[in-house]
Design a protein around this motif. Sequence first.
Motif, PDB file in Angstrom:
ATOM      1  N   GLN A 147      10.724 -66.569   6.012  1.00 31.36           N
ATOM      2  CA  GLN A 147      10.775 -67.622   7.180  1.00 31.36           C
ATOM      3  C   GLN A 147      12.355 -67.873   7.081  1.00 31.36           C
TER       4      GLN A 147
ATOM      5  N   GLN B 141      14.120 -65.416   9.435  1.00 30.79           N
ATOM      6  CA  GLN B 141      13.565 -65.778  10.915  1.00 30.79           C
ATOM      7  C   GLN B 141      14.418 -66.930  11.370  1.00 30.79           C
TER       8      GLN B 141
ATOM      9  N   CYS C 277       5.028 -65.104   8.826  1.00 32.04           N
ATOM     10  CA  CYS C 277       6.184 -64.866   9.727  1.00 32.04           C
ATOM     11  C   CYS C 277       5.555 -63.776  10.602  1.00 32.04           C
TER      12      CYS C 277
END
Length: 286
Positions: free
Chosen positions: A26, A29, A70
């Motif tokens: 995460q 990202q 994710c």
Amino acid sequence: MTPLASLLAHEMPVIAPLVLGPMSAQLAQRAGFRALYLGGGSVGYDKAVTEANLNATEMAQLALDIRAACDLPLILDAAGGWGDAMHVRRTVRLAEAAGFAAIELEDQHVPKRAHHHIGIDYPVPVEVMVEKIREAVAARRSPDFLIIGRTNLARENLDEAVTRAHAYKAAGADILFVLTFDAAQLRVIGRSLPAPLMFMTATTGLAQLPMPPAELAEYGVRLIVDPVTPMLAIHRALRDCYTAMADLRPAPLHGASSERELEALKVTIDLEALLAIERRTTERPR
């Protein structure tokens, strides 16, 4: 999720950093990366062993946890595929079912040896690797699941490495990866092999590439993987943290307060989304 093949179709390389679990995925990202890499070397380090001690099922379990948090394409470093061509069939089926977008297979002896981590490799005959790649291609259910054929022989014999890579392409590999950090060798590889090619950073990471990403792209590189920088950062941070705790000193948080870092952590895991579900379903106004 954008298929990895679509991302690699662009001119500039896709950069995929190492992740070790859902939280790191995460964070990657949020930082703007478009693909992720589950590297065997660093996963092994995280388990206080080496990638030679890992197996396919524990990597698949990690992928399930990461993919639940994710949706970026996730690349599996599968070392030698955990066996011969017959074993590779299950490895590929397991990886694809777990949600990986690609699998990296290298032409190393199985079981892999810890000596790989000090630069001593044991390559298998090219015919053995060709059969593994053929079986990997046959085993996948979707053409969007990509096969990466890897050889490390550029360290000793670049001509043999290129010959091996051509054989892996003929066997059906979608991406070729010849391990070298040398710019001159990368240019030879780029002129000799068809794109897309993969490049892996050295321990110096993305900050010290042998040439700029645009130049790597000119030589067919479409995927750049950093397999270790986050692991080194995690190790250093934890080492400093535990040393400080043992001395009853504040943990080193680079200027942030514990409270502020805890709030940032809650944002990373999207705690508010979970609280919202509870407010709607189980929590009642008091």
